[in-house]
Motif scaffolding. Structure first.
Motif, PDB file in Angstrom:
ATOM      1  N   GLY A 225       0.799  -1.210   0.000  1.00 42.68           N
ATOM      2  CA  GLY A 225       0.000   0.000   0.000  1.00 42.68           C
ATOM      3  C   GLY A 225       0.833   1.261   0.000  1.00 42.68           C
ATOM      4  O   GLY A 225       2.007   1.263  -0.385  1.00 42.68           O
ATOM      5  N   TYR A 226       0.233   2.327   0.486  1.00 38.25           N
ATOM      6  CA  TYR A 226       0.896   3.636   0.486  1.00 38.25           C
ATOM      7  C   TYR A 226       2.225   3.595   1.232  1.00 38.25           C
ATOM      8  O   TYR A 226       3.229   4.147   0.767  1.00 38.25           O
ATOM      9  N   ILE A 227       2.258   2.943   2.381  1.00 35.49           N
ATOM     10  CA  ILE A 227       3.482   2.933   3.192  1.00 35.49           C
ATOM     11  C   ILE A 227       4.618   2.250   2.447  1.00 35.49           C
ATOM     12  O   ILE A 227       5.738   2.764   2.386  1.00 35.49           O
ATOM     13  N   THR A 228       4.339   1.094   1.864  1.00 44.03           N
ATOM     14  CA  THR A 228       5.370   0.381   1.106  1.00 44.03           C
ATOM     15  C   THR A 228       5.843   1.203  -0.079  1.00 44.03           C
ATOM     16  O   THR A 228       7.046   1.325  -0.340  1.00 44.03           O
ATOM     17  N   GLU A 229       4.897   1.785  -0.793  1.00 47.41           N
ATOM     18  CA  GLU A 229       5.240   2.573  -1.983  1.00 47.41           C
ATOM     19  C   GLU A 229       5.964   3.870  -1.622  1.00 47.41           C
ATOM     20  O   GLU A 229       6.935   4.250  -2.274  1.00 47.41           O
ATOM     21  N   HIS A 230       5.505   4.524  -0.576  1.00 50.50           N
ATOM     22  CA  HIS A 230       6.049   5.830  -0.209  1.00 50.50           C
ATOM     23  C   HIS A 230       7.447   5.738   0.393  1.00 50.50           C
ATOM     24  O   HIS A 230       8.331   6.540   0.069  1.00 50.50           O
ATOM     25  N   TYR A 231       7.665   4.757   1.262  1.00 48.73           N
ATOM     26  CA  TYR A 231       8.943   4.670   1.968  1.00 48.73           C
ATOM     27  C   TYR A 231       9.962   3.798   1.247  1.00 48.73           C
ATOM     28  O   TYR A 231      11.169   3.938   1.491  1.00 48.73           O
ATOM     29  N   GLY A 232       9.499   2.898   0.408  1.00 47.37           N
ATOM     30  CA  GLY A 232      10.433   2.000  -0.267  1.00 47.37           C
ATOM     31  C   GLY A 232      11.235   2.720  -1.341  1.00 47.37           C
ATOM     32  O   GLY A 232      10.731   2.958  -2.444  1.00 47.37           O
ATOM     33  N   ARG A 233      12.483   3.053  -1.035  1.00 44.09           N
ATOM     34  CA  ARG A 233      13.383   3.749  -1.954  1.00 44.09           C
ATOM     35  C   ARG A 233      14.750   3.061  -1.897  1.00 44.09           C
ATOM     36  O   ARG A 233      15.683   3.568  -1.271  1.00 44.09           O
ATOM     37  N   PRO A 234      14.857   1.876  -2.506  1.00 40.46           N
ATOM     38  CA  PRO A 234      16.119   1.127  -2.398  1.00 40.46           C
ATOM     39  C   PRO A 234      17.341   1.932  -2.823  1.00 40.46           C
ATOM     40  O   PRO A 234      18.407   1.796  -2.214  1.00 40.46           O
ATOM     41  N   HIS A 235      17.197   2.777  -3.842  1.00 39.08           N
ATOM     42  CA  HIS A 235      18.334   3.579  -4.308  1.00 39.08           C
ATOM     43  C   HIS A 235      18.799   4.570  -3.249  1.00 39.08           C
ATOM     44  O   HIS A 235      19.943   5.024  -3.271  1.00 39.08           O
ATOM     45  N   ALA A 236      17.898   4.904  -2.304  1.00 39.36           N
ATOM     46  CA  ALA A 236      18.241   5.830  -1.227  1.00 39.36           C
ATOM     47  C   ALA A 236      18.525   5.101   0.081  1.00 39.36           C
ATOM     48  O   ALA A 236      18.673   5.737   1.135  1.00 39.36           O
ATOM     49  N   GLY A 237      18.583   3.776   0.024  1.00 36.19           N
ATOM     50  CA  GLY A 237      18.943   3.010   1.215  1.00 36.19           C
ATOM     51  C   GLY A 237      17.784   2.658   2.124  1.00 36.19           C
ATOM     52  O   GLY A 237      17.998   2.265   3.268  1.00 36.19           O
ATOM     53  N   VAL A 238      16.539   2.786   1.641  1.00 35.25           N
ATOM     54  CA  VAL A 238      15.379   2.393   2.442  1.00 35.25           C
ATOM     55  C   VAL A 238      14.569   1.385   1.639  1.00 35.25           C
ATOM     56  O   VAL A 238      14.073   1.691   0.552  1.00 35.25           O
ATOM     57  N   HIS A 239      14.463   0.179   2.175  1.00 39.50           N
ATOM     58  CA  HIS A 239      13.720  -0.902   1.535  1.00 39.50           C
ATOM     59  C   HIS A 239      12.413  -1.114   2.305  1.00 39.50           C
ATOM     60  O   HIS A 239      12.377  -0.954   3.524  1.00 39.50           O
ATOM     61  N   ALA A 240      11.349  -1.474   1.581  1.00 41.70           N
ATOM     62  CA  ALA A 240      10.057  -1.703   2.228  1.00 41.70           C
ATOM     63  C   ALA A 240       9.414  -2.961   1.668  1.00 41.70           C
ATOM     64  O   ALA A 240       9.261  -3.106   0.453  1.00 41.70           O
ATOM     65  N   LEU A 241       9.047  -3.859   2.569  1.00 37.07           N
ATOM     66  CA  LEU A 241       8.407  -5.126   2.197  1.00 37.07           C
ATOM     67  C   LEU A 241       7.125  -5.275   3.005  1.00 37.07           C
ATOM     68  O   LEU A 241       7.149  -5.170   4.238  1.00 37.07           O
ATOM     69  N   GLN A 242       6.015  -5.503   2.330  1.00 36.97           N
ATOM     70  CA  GLN A 242       4.743  -5.735   3.009  1.00 36.97           C
ATOM     71  C   GLN A 242       4.525  -7.229   3.190  1.00 36.97           C
ATOM     72  O   GLN A 242       4.758  -8.017   2.272  1.00 36.97           O
ATOM     73  N   VAL A 243       4.058  -7.597   4.370  1.00 28.79           N
ATOM     74  CA  VAL A 243       3.761  -9.000   4.689  1.00 28.79           C
ATOM     75  C   VAL A 243       2.294  -9.110   5.084  1.00 28.79           C
ATOM     76  O   VAL A 243       1.850  -8.457   6.030  1.00 28.79           O
ATOM     77  N   GLU A 244       1.542  -9.913   4.345  1.00 30.38           N
ATOM     78  CA  GLU A 244       0.134 -10.185   4.639  1.00 30.38           C
ATOM     79  C   GLU A 244       0.008 -11.623   5.127  1.00 30.38           C
ATOM     80  O   GLU A 244       0.476 -12.552   4.473  1.00 30.38           O
ATOM     81  N   ILE A 245      -0.653 -11.795   6.264  1.00 31.20           N
ATOM     82  CA  ILE A 245      -0.839 -13.114   6.866  1.00 31.20           C
ATOM     83  C   ILE A 245      -2.307 -13.505   6.782  1.00 31.20           C
ATOM     84  O   ILE A 245      -3.188 -12.715   7.157  1.00 31.20           O
ATOM     85  N   ASN A 246      -2.591 -14.693   6.316  1.00 23.39           N
ATOM     86  CA  ASN A 246      -3.953 -15.199   6.270  1.00 23.39           C
ATOM     87  C   ASN A 246      -4.484 -15.347   7.700  1.00 23.39           C
ATOM     88  O   ASN A 246      -3.918 -16.088   8.511  1.00 23.39           O
TER      89      ASN A 246
END
Length: 291
Positions: A225-246
């Protein structure tokens, strides 16, 4: 709001930072303000259908591994921090909206903006529209400080390790909504189709879960979602991975009681987190951070 949501969120901090991972549970809050319940046409149990129940407890072990966990006390049905700050629904706010409001996003049109109009697929939350003042109060008092805290935690990790890895923690209903069809996986990992996170991290998480016997999907139906898309900037040293649990793996969805599988899921999530920590040395640190 001030009395019942004070504090509006919590941070479980480690005694000492030992890894660049930062965990976030934005939808597991279950403090439903009395005025909110009174304004809703739905009962409390129905309102909880959008809640990622107990996710912050499932990831509660991470502070012992040297990483912080940020988690909301306010529920997603009251305010959704996994949205832009001003995704506001004209059908919900009775006053004129400010020019900076995003009124046309897919999420707003679907009734799931920063302040949701519905839960589940179509259950209208409110008896009558909200005032703009009330909407902005939630954003100013809850959304803004929550994201300020998340930014500070990521900056702290990046300062200490040269990079930061945000793990955005969610749960999903076991039954797919009508337009998705098919059986729901045990876990869905979202990295915005490889743009928000190093492939090394995504593969490490997927491998660890599959090795424990789980069915794991990537980006479908949840790419982040927004958080993963907004904060995930691998080129700037910030990676974001979303985990959904059933949710069916650890709770009874009709009653919101924990099931006998809760402890196993928590234990297996620790295996996934340890795999992520082990994969961190394989990630390139941006030159600016290394210098």
């Amino acid at each position: 709001m001030e009395r019942e949501l004070s504090p509006p969120f919590g941070v479980a901090r480690p005694a000492e930072l030992a890894a660049p991972l930062v965990f976030n549970s934005p939808h597991s809050g279950r403090v439903y303000p009395s005025a909110f319940l009174a304004s809703s046409k739905l009962d409390a149990l129905t309102l909880r259908r959008s809640e990622d129940a107990y996710v912050e407890e499932l990831f509660g072990f991470v502070s012992a591994l040297g990483s912080p966990l940020l988690y909301a006390h306010f529920p997603r049905a009251y305010l959704d921090v996994n949205r832009e700050p001003y995704e506001l629904d004209p059908a919900l706010i009775r006053d004129g909206l400010p020019h900076y409001a995003n009124t046309q996003s897919v999420r707003v049109v679907g009734g799931l903006g920063t302040i949701a109009r519905i839960v589940s697929e179509s259950d209208e939350i409110y008896r009558e529209p909200l005032s703009l003042v009330a909407a902005l109060e939630r954003i100013n008092r809850l959304y803004t400080p929550y994201h300020d805290t998340l930014k500070a935690l990521l900056a702290e990790a990046r300062q200490a390790f040269g990079l930061a890895v945000l793990v955005d923690c969610h749960s999903m209903p076991s039954n797919p909504i009508s337009d998705q069809g098919g059986a729901r996986s045990d876990f869905v990992l979202g990295d915005r189709y490889g743009t928000s996170c190093s492939g090394e991290l995504t593969r490490a998480a997927a491998h660890a879960l599959k090795a424990q016997g789980y069915v794991v999907a990537l980006n479908k139906p949840y790419a982040g979602g927004y958080i993963t898309e907004h904060y995930g900037r691998p080129h700037a040293g910030v990676h974001a991975l979303q985990v959904e649990i059933n949710r069916a793996l650890y709770m009874h969805e009709s009653t919101f009681d924990k099931s006998s599988g809760f402890d196993r899921i928590k234990r297996d999530l620790e295996g996934m987190v340890r795999a992520l920590i082990a994969a961190v040395p394989e990630i390139a640190v941006p030159r600016a951070a290394a210098e």
